[in-house]
Scaffold this active site. Structure first.
Site, PDB file in Angstrom:
ATOM      1  N   TRP A   1      -4.688 -13.181  -4.417  1.00  0.00           N
ATOM      2  CA  TRP A   1      -5.851 -14.059  -4.498  1.00  0.00           C
ATOM      3  C   TRP A   1      -6.939 -13.689  -3.495  1.00  0.00           C
ATOM      4  CZ3 TRP A   1      -6.144 -15.407   0.419  1.00  0.00           C
ATOM      5  CH2 TRP A   1      -4.950 -15.372   1.155  1.00  0.00           C
ATOM      6  N   ASN A   2      -6.653 -12.803  -2.529  1.00  0.00           N
ATOM      7  CA  ASN A   2      -7.577 -12.717  -1.371  1.00  0.00           C
ATOM      8  C   ASN A   2      -8.923 -12.082  -1.705  1.00  0.00           C
ATOM      9  OD1 ASN A   2      -6.239 -10.256  -1.613  1.00  0.00           O
ATOM     10  ND2 ASN A   2      -6.335  -9.825   0.568  1.00  0.00           N
TER      11      ASN A   2
ATOM     12  N   LYS B   1      -1.404 -10.316 -14.459  1.00  0.00           N
ATOM     13  CA  LYS B   1      -0.750 -11.540 -13.972  1.00  0.00           C
ATOM     14  C   LYS B   1      -1.367 -11.765 -12.587  1.00  0.00           C
ATOM     15  CE  LYS B   1       2.268 -13.829 -11.318  1.00  0.00           C
ATOM     16  NZ  LYS B   1       1.285 -14.894 -11.013  1.00  0.00           N
ATOM     17  N   HIS B   2      -2.307 -12.685 -12.550  1.00  0.00           N
ATOM     18  CA  HIS B   2      -3.018 -12.907 -11.285  1.00  0.00           C
ATOM     19  C   HIS B   2      -2.259 -13.944 -10.442  1.00  0.00           C
ATOM     20  CE1 HIS B   2      -6.264 -12.286  -8.656  1.00  0.00           C
ATOM     21  NE2 HIS B   2      -7.257 -12.240  -9.522  1.00  0.00           N
ATOM     22  N   ALA B   3      -2.663 -14.068  -9.174  1.00  0.00           N
ATOM     23  CA  ALA B   3      -2.056 -15.085  -8.305  1.00  0.00           C
ATOM     24  C   ALA B   3      -2.316 -16.466  -8.899  1.00  0.00           C
ATOM     25  CB  ALA B   3      -2.646 -14.986  -6.904  1.00  0.00           C
ATOM     26  N   SER B   4      -1.338 -17.349  -8.739  1.00  0.00           N
ATOM     27  CA  SER B   4      -1.408 -18.652  -9.417  1.00  0.00           C
ATOM     28  C   SER B   4      -2.512 -19.556  -8.888  1.00  0.00           C
ATOM     29  CB  SER B   4      -0.054 -19.361  -9.315  1.00  0.00           C
ATOM     30  OG  SER B   4       0.901 -18.650 -10.063  1.00  0.00           O
TER      31      SER B   4
ATOM     32  N   GLU C   1       0.615  -1.757  -3.332  1.00  0.00           N
ATOM     33  CA  GLU C   1      -0.320  -1.971  -2.216  1.00  0.00           C
ATOM     34  C   GLU C   1       0.131  -3.232  -1.500  1.00  0.00           C
ATOM     35  OE1 GLU C   1      -2.433   0.148  -1.463  1.00  0.00           O
ATOM     36  OE2 GLU C   1      -3.129   1.181  -3.257  1.00  0.00           O
TER      37      GLU C   1
ATOM     38  N   CYS D   1      -5.750  -7.310   3.677  1.00  0.00           N
ATOM     39  CA  CYS D   1      -4.635  -6.411   4.014  1.00  0.00           C
ATOM     40  C   CYS D   1      -5.072  -5.405   5.070  1.00  0.00           C
ATOM     41  CB  CYS D   1      -4.143  -5.700   2.767  1.00  0.00           C
ATOM     42  SG  CYS D   1      -5.450  -4.880   1.849  1.00  0.00           S
TER      43      CYS D   1
HETATM   44  P1  NAP Z   1       2.162 -12.506  -2.806  1.00  0.00           P
HETATM   45  O1  NAP Z   1       2.706 -13.833  -2.494  1.00  0.00           O
HETATM   46  O2  NAP Z   1       3.045 -11.335  -2.735  1.00  0.00           O
HETATM   47  O3  NAP Z   1       1.549 -12.639  -4.292  1.00  0.00           O
HETATM   48  C1  NAP Z   1       0.897 -11.559  -4.924  1.00  0.00           C
HETATM   49  C2  NAP Z   1       1.186 -11.634  -6.421  1.00  0.00           C
HETATM   50  O4  NAP Z   1       2.574 -11.420  -6.647  1.00  0.00           O
HETATM   51  C3  NAP Z   1       0.858 -12.974  -7.042  1.00  0.00           C
HETATM   52  O5  NAP Z   1       0.383 -12.753  -8.346  1.00  0.00           O
HETATM   53  C4  NAP Z   1       2.217 -13.666  -7.066  1.00  0.00           C
HETATM   54  O6  NAP Z   1       2.306 -14.642  -8.079  1.00  0.00           O
HETATM   55  C5  NAP Z   1       3.151 -12.510  -7.345  1.00  0.00           C
HETATM   56  N1  NAP Z   1       4.496 -12.663  -6.810  1.00  0.00           N
HETATM   57  C6  NAP Z   1       4.873 -13.289  -5.662  1.00  0.00           C
HETATM   58  N2  NAP Z   1       6.204 -13.178  -5.487  1.00  0.00           N
HETATM   59  C7  NAP Z   1       6.675 -12.448  -6.543  1.00  0.00           C
HETATM   60  C8  NAP Z   1       7.976 -12.005  -6.931  1.00  0.00           C
HETATM   61  N3  NAP Z   1       9.056 -12.252  -6.199  1.00  0.00           N
HETATM   62  N4  NAP Z   1       8.093 -11.306  -8.074  1.00  0.00           N
HETATM   63  C9  NAP Z   1       7.015 -11.026  -8.815  1.00  0.00           C
HETATM   64  N5  NAP Z   1       5.761 -11.425  -8.504  1.00  0.00           N
HETATM   65  C10 NAP Z   1       5.584 -12.121  -7.384  1.00  0.00           C
HETATM   66  O7  NAP Z   1       0.918 -12.143  -1.900  1.00  0.00           O
HETATM   67  P2  NAP Z   1      -0.354 -13.030  -1.556  1.00  0.00           P
HETATM   68  O8  NAP Z   1       0.031 -14.083  -0.596  1.00  0.00           O
HETATM   69  O9  NAP Z   1      -1.005 -13.472  -2.828  1.00  0.00           O
HETATM   70  O10 NAP Z   1      -1.312 -11.945  -0.869  1.00  0.00           O
HETATM   71  C11 NAP Z   1      -1.249 -11.648   0.467  1.00  0.00           C
HETATM   72  C12 NAP Z   1      -0.484 -10.378   0.720  1.00  0.00           C
HETATM   73  O11 NAP Z   1      -1.039  -9.325  -0.057  1.00  0.00           O
HETATM   74  C13 NAP Z   1      -0.601  -9.907   2.151  1.00  0.00           C
HETATM   75  O12 NAP Z   1       0.636  -9.430   2.593  1.00  0.00           O
HETATM   76  C14 NAP Z   1      -1.612  -8.776   2.070  1.00  0.00           C
HETATM   77  O13 NAP Z   1      -1.546  -7.874   3.114  1.00  0.00           O
HETATM   78  C15 NAP Z   1      -1.283  -8.181   0.761  1.00  0.00           C
HETATM   79  N6  NAP Z   1      -2.416  -7.419   0.234  1.00  0.00           N
HETATM   80  C16 NAP Z   1      -2.330  -6.060   0.211  1.00  0.00           C
HETATM   81  C17 NAP Z   1      -3.395  -5.291  -0.233  1.00  0.00           C
HETATM   82  C18 NAP Z   1      -3.336  -3.796  -0.269  1.00  0.00           C
HETATM   83  O14 NAP Z   1      -4.184  -3.184  -0.917  1.00  0.00           O
HETATM   84  N7  NAP Z   1      -2.391  -3.147   0.396  1.00  0.00           N
HETATM   85  C19 NAP Z   1      -4.554  -5.933  -0.654  1.00  0.00           C
HETATM   86  C20 NAP Z   1      -4.620  -7.319  -0.610  1.00  0.00           C
HETATM   87  C21 NAP Z   1      -3.525  -8.050  -0.165  1.00  0.00           C
HETATM   88  P3  NAP Z   1       2.166 -16.221  -7.745  1.00  0.00           P
HETATM   89  O15 NAP Z   1       0.815 -16.424  -7.167  1.00  0.00           O
HETATM   90  O16 NAP Z   1       2.341 -16.849  -9.073  1.00  0.00           O
HETATM   91  O17 NAP Z   1       3.252 -16.543  -6.761  1.00  0.00           O
END
Ligand code: NAP
Length: 457
Positions: free
Chosen positions: A129-130, A153-156, A227, A261
């Protein structure tokens, strides 16, 4: 049910019903059919479609920016800038992709041998979502350019952004379903990865979710780009231009309300200049304006959810209990929104929470070191390896350190940022594979060797 909620006020903005199994199946079938047609569409027509998406993004930047701000709380100026960056990415690939996809003849024993870049099929994008538009669109452009389709499948917590992406792609004239949004929770991701119509997965998000997705995709032997999280070091050496370093440091930590990130999260500063750096850094941080994301002049919006703010606060309190010195902030802002005071911790070590773990919000950690080698050692002590910055006026030293630092990108005297022209990605617990640039496009192609006889003797 998926809710769109304004984190700055708590107001529910909209609600969406998730598709059932039959509807998901129908949409995947439509997406797969659209991708088959698209893969046979000639390259100039594909590039024209990318240009139309870029134009729509530019003309609708204000409205889309408002949706982003309302749904995840970032200041409106940053949200509009995010949409414009998506447009740049589409324009970039429209110009550059034909070169990236051109056949590459290679001399061998064949009368002709070459490498060609074919589409893979439907790419599942599981996104955070960020940067709710940028994270998705930076994948959509190269995926489409390569002749693939994309299922999102975007963040909820950003369903309106997810719907807007599909809608914009459709209105740009792309075949119906070529970019398909499925408003489903994370529990559906496994079934999507297993679906034979999905050829590959691109995931951006946290490291634990990345591990889960890598395991699922690995089981199916489907290509993945991951990522993941980061805790970027921002090294300030004794000879650095401190004013410039501190000015960029504040942006590097607090833009997007600290939820990036590639935000600088660990400021690793030479002892000789640490007091001076901390003073300038705090002075500049005090000038940040926290408030309504839609108000002009606000530079710190709301965090994206109350739970994320509370997690950050727990990390700050734990670090203080472990011995960090609080220089600024350190508390949630009173009221109904998910606001957090811009926070600076000093004398942090890698044994403390703010050194060891990713802090995904407006909290900076200063770690003091005695020299150049110790700075690199502390930078590399993290499990993460996404971006890194080095501040020094000795450019030869900067170049040498860039080779020693374990990261996907090292910026010398600059702000770590994604750029459509340059590959983006990490090592270690920050993931693998690359987005953007030529390499990002080729991740989702079948890099195929074509050998034509007779063999030359
Ligand atoms: P997140 O909780 O991992 O969620 C990201 C996506 O994955 C959402 O669509 C989420 O769906 C889904 N998801 C979560 N748990 C899952 C699982 N066990 N199995 C399958 N899908 C799953 O991350 P966030 O809180 O949204 O984002 C923050 C994180 O992203 C930070 O750690 C940040 O550093 C990282 N990030 C990395 C980059 C990069 O380019 N390296 C860029 C931006 C952000 P739901 O929303 O439905 O739970």
């Amino acid at each position: 049910m998926i809710l769109s909620q304004n984190p700055a006020t708590g107001e529910i903005l909209a609600s969406f019903t998730s598709p059932d199994g039959a509807e998901i199946d129908r949409r995947l079938a439509r997406a797969a059919a659209a991708q088959r047609d698209w893969s046979r569409t000639d390259l100039p027509a594909r590039m024209e479609a990318l240009r139309r998406i870029a134009a729509l993004l530019r003309s609708e930047a204000a409205q889309l920016g408002r949706v982003i701000s309302l749904e995840m709380g970032k200041p409106i100026a940053e949200a509009v800038g995010e949409v414009e960056k998506c447009a740049w990415n589409f324009s970039f690939y429209a110009d550059a992709a034909p070169g990236f996809l051109a056949d590459e003849p290679v001399a061998s024993s064949a009368s002709d041998s070459r490498v060609v870049f074919d589409p893979l099929g439907l790419v599942l994008a599981v996104m955070p979502w960020n940067y709710p538009l940028w994270q998705v669109m930076r994948a959509v452009a190269p995926v489409l350019a390569g002749g693939n389709g994309l299922v999102l499948k975007h963040a909820s917590n950003v369903p309106q952004c997810a719907v807007a992406i599909e809608d914009l792609c459709r209105r740009s004239g792309l075949p119906d379903g070529l970019v398909t949004t499925l408003l489903v929770g994370s529990s559906e991701v496994g079934a999507l990865i297993r679906d034979p119509r999905i050829a590959a997965v691109t995931f951006t998000g946290s490291t634990p979710a990345g591990r889960a997705i890598a395991a699922l995709a690995g089981q199916e032997l489907k290509k993945q780009v991951l990522e993941l999280g980061g805790s970027d070091p921002f090294i300030v050496l004794a000879d650095a231009d401190l004013e410039a370093a501190a000015t960029v440091a504040v942006k590097a930590r607090f833009q997007n309300t600290g939820q990036s990130c590639i935000a600088a999260k660990r400021f690793i500063v030479h002892d000789h200049v640490a007091d001076a750096f901390a003073e300038i850094f705090c002075d500049l941080t005090r000038k940040l304006v926290v408030g309504d994301p839609l108000a002009e002049g606000v530079t710190q919006g709301s965090m994206a959810r109350i739970s994320l703010r509370d997690e950050l606060d727990a990390q700050v309190q734990a670090s203080i209990a472990e011995g960090a010195r609080l220089l600024l902030g350190g508390r949630p802002v009173q009221g109904s929104g998910a606001f957090y005071e811009p926070t600076v911790l000093d004398h942090v070590t890698m044994a403390m929470t703010a050194g060891r773990d990713e802090t995904f919000g407006p909290a900076a950690a200063i770690l003091r070191v005695g020299g150049v080698q110790e700075a690199v050692q502390v930078a590399n002590e993290s499990v993460f390896g996404l971006g890194a910055a080095v501040w020094t006026t000795d450019l030869d030293l900067g170049a040498r350190l860039s080779r020693d630092i374990q990261a996907g990108a090292v910026f010398i005297n600059g702000l770590v940022a994604s750029d459509p022209r340059l590959p983006f990605g990490g090592v270690k617990a920050s993931g693998y594979g690359r987005e953007l640039g030529k390499l990002g496009l080729r991740e989702f192609t079948n890099i195929k060797t074509v050998w034509t006889g007779p063999a030359l003797v």
